[in-house]
Design a protein around this motif. Structure first.
Motif, PDB file in Angstrom:
ATOM      1  N   PRO A  77      39.203  44.037  39.484  1.00 26.24           N
ATOM      2  CA  PRO A  77      40.284  43.946  40.477  1.00 26.24           C
ATOM      3  C   PRO A  77      40.992  42.609  40.350  1.00 26.24           C
ATOM      4  O   PRO A  77      40.368  41.591  40.042  1.00 26.24           O
ATOM      5  N   ASN A  78      42.284  42.593  40.575  1.00 25.96           N
ATOM      6  CA  ASN A  78      43.037  41.336  40.497  1.00 25.96           C
ATOM      7  C   ASN A  78      42.854  40.487  41.745  1.00 25.96           C
ATOM      8  O   ASN A  78      43.033  39.263  41.704  1.00 25.96           O
ATOM      9  N   PHE A  79      42.526  41.135  42.858  1.00 34.33           N
ATOM     10  CA  PHE A  79      42.343  40.410  44.115  1.00 34.33           C
ATOM     11  C   PHE A  79      41.443  41.224  45.040  1.00 34.33           C
ATOM     12  O   PHE A  79      41.280  42.435  44.868  1.00 34.33           O
ATOM     13  N   ARG A 104      32.821  32.630  43.012  1.00 34.15           N
ATOM     14  CA  ARG A 104      31.915  32.537  41.852  1.00 34.15           C
ATOM     15  C   ARG A 104      32.428  33.389  40.693  1.00 34.15           C
ATOM     16  O   ARG A 104      32.325  32.998  39.529  1.00 34.15           O
ATOM     17  N   HIS A 105      32.978  34.558  41.004  1.00 41.60           N
ATOM     18  CA  HIS A 105      33.453  35.469  39.964  1.00 41.60           C
ATOM     19  C   HIS A 105      34.939  35.315  39.662  1.00 41.60           C
ATOM     20  O   HIS A 105      35.513  36.116  38.944  1.00 41.60           O
ATOM     21  N   ARG A 106      35.555  34.285  40.235  1.00 39.49           N
ATOM     22  CA  ARG A 106      36.942  33.919  39.949  1.00 39.49           C
ATOM     23  C   ARG A 106      37.920  35.072  40.213  1.00 39.49           C
ATOM     24  O   ARG A 106      38.809  35.361  39.404  1.00 39.49           O
ATOM     25  N   ILE A 107      37.718  35.709  41.346  1.00 38.74           N
ATOM     26  CA  ILE A 107      38.625  36.762  41.787  1.00 38.74           C
ATOM     27  C   ILE A 107      39.481  36.211  42.918  1.00 38.74           C
ATOM     28  O   ILE A 107      38.961  35.571  43.840  1.00 38.74           O
ATOM     29  N   LEU A 108      40.785  36.416  42.852  1.00 36.05           N
ATOM     30  CA  LEU A 108      41.663  35.952  43.930  1.00 36.05           C
ATOM     31  C   LEU A 108      41.171  36.521  45.249  1.00 36.05           C
ATOM     32  O   LEU A 108      40.914  37.720  45.373  1.00 36.05           O
ATOM     33  N   ARG A 109      41.035  35.661  46.254  1.00 37.97           N
ATOM     34  CA  ARG A 109      40.436  36.101  47.513  1.00 37.97           C
ATOM     35  C   ARG A 109      41.340  35.810  48.700  1.00 37.97           C
ATOM     36  O   ARG A 109      42.116  34.861  48.708  1.00 37.97           O
ATOM     37  N   LYS A 133      38.196  28.724  56.040  1.00 35.92           N
ATOM     38  CA  LYS A 133      38.660  27.520  55.362  1.00 35.92           C
ATOM     39  C   LYS A 133      39.327  27.942  54.046  1.00 35.92           C
ATOM     40  O   LYS A 133      38.659  28.220  53.056  1.00 35.92           O
ATOM     41  N   LEU A 134      40.642  28.019  54.068  1.00 39.34           N
ATOM     42  CA  LEU A 134      41.378  28.418  52.871  1.00 39.34           C
ATOM     43  C   LEU A 134      41.663  27.205  51.994  1.00 39.34           C
ATOM     44  O   LEU A 134      41.925  26.115  52.494  1.00 39.34           O
ATOM     45  N   SER A 135      41.625  27.450  50.685  1.00 40.58           N
ATOM     46  CA  SER A 135      41.846  26.367  49.729  1.00 40.58           C
ATOM     47  C   SER A 135      42.998  26.708  48.795  1.00 40.58           C
ATOM     48  O   SER A 135      43.508  27.838  48.790  1.00 40.58           O
ATOM     49  N   LYS A 136      43.379  25.737  47.986  1.00 35.81           N
ATOM     50  CA  LYS A 136      44.413  25.950  46.981  1.00 35.81           C
ATOM     51  C   LYS A 136      43.980  27.097  46.067  1.00 35.81           C
ATOM     52  O   LYS A 136      42.849  27.114  45.579  1.00 35.81           O
ATOM     53  N   GLY A 137      44.871  28.053  45.839  1.00 38.17           N
ATOM     54  CA  GLY A 137      44.541  29.179  44.971  1.00 38.17           C
ATOM     55  C   GLY A 137      44.078  30.416  45.715  1.00 38.17           C
ATOM     56  O   GLY A 137      43.921  31.475  45.108  1.00 38.17           O
ATOM     57  N   ASP A 138      43.872  30.288  47.041  1.00 36.24           N
ATOM     58  CA  ASP A 138      43.506  31.457  47.847  1.00 36.24           C
ATOM     59  C   ASP A 138      44.767  32.186  48.298  1.00 36.24           C
ATOM     60  O   ASP A 138      45.861  31.607  48.343  1.00 36.24           O
TER      61      ASP A 138
END
Length: 250
Positions: A77-79, A104-109, A133-138
């Motif tokens: 899945p892309n996200f 951990r699995h580098r899936i957009l969340r 807690k959202l971060s850069k890239g979420d």
């Protein structure tokens, strides 16, 4: 005279044959129509959406029980959106572990809040902010708004939703995504909120109305992952993967 009748008969047969052939060709290339049964079948079994909308993902919560992530990520899945909170007191019991696995699995969340009509939009926004807690890239925060058996007045519903959106946008400095059905959007949100809010439309009948600013489309709740004996909600992204990255928090 008999020869002429025979000639006209053969001509008629030829015309009918050509008409049948043309009809067969036309029906072999369906045009998207939300009322077309053939296309609905394609949408339900994911084939059409995979061809037209290659960027796709899932949304999950504790209702999906404990997930075997190694089996799920094989589907690539892309996200993935996961439930984080509900109302002003409930936190999804699988949220913390799901959030970690996605990273951990580098899936957009992304994390969504299920809106309740039992508490104010302000209290619910504060509860979401304190737990997510959202971060850069979420992906941006998501507000899930749906019909309930006992709905307050339309004016009150809209007011509390706007309160949640305003406070959450201010905190994360990004426009929240709104999840709802097309019917819900028309009744409570259309013309009452800015058109710059990304919409995630739930519609199992066909592609959402093109007049809305929809970005995600939940097209089925019966998606199957090999080796996992439960169904998932499957969603597609309207545009390409490069544009999806621009939607992320930076």
């Amino acid at each position: 005279m008999k020869k002429m009748k025979k000639k006209w008969f053969l001509t008629l047969i030829s015309i009918l044959s050509v008409s049948v052939a043309l009809s067969a060709i036309m029906f072999s290339f369906p045009v998207w129509d939300r009322n077309n049964d053939f296309e609905l079948k394609l949408a339900k079994n994911n084939r059409l959406s995979s061809q037209v909308f290659p960027v796709w993902g899932l949304d999950i919560s504790h209702h999906n029980v404990k997930i075997d992530w190694f089996k799920l990520i094989v589907t690539k899945p892309n996200f993935v959106f996961i439930k984080s909170t509900e109302g002003s007191t409930l936190k999804d019991e699988q949220y913390d572990s799901n959030w970690v696995y996605l990273k951990r699995h580098r899936i957009l969340r992304g994390a969504y809040h299920f809106f309740s009509y039992k508490s104010t939009g302000e209290l619910q926004a504060q509860y979401y902010i304190s737990n997510v807690k959202l971060s850069k890239g979420d992906l941006p925060p998501v507000l899930d708004v749906e019909y309930s058996k006992k709905m307050p007045s339309a004016k009150k519903v809209t007011k509390q939703i706007i309160k949640w959106l305003t406070l959450v946008e201010k905190h994360y400095n990004v426009k929240p995504i709104i999840y709802c059905s097309w019917r819900y959007y028309k009744k409570y949100l259309k013309g009452k909120i800015g058109t710059d809010y990304p919409l995630w439309i739930c519609d199992y009948r066909g592609v959402p109305d093109s007049s809305t600013n929809w970005v995600f489309w939940q097209h089925t709740d019966k998606f199957k992952v090999p080796g996992i004996n439960i169904s998932f909600d499957r969603n597609v992204y309207r545009y390409d993967s490069l544009r999806l990255k621009k939607l992320l928090i930076n």
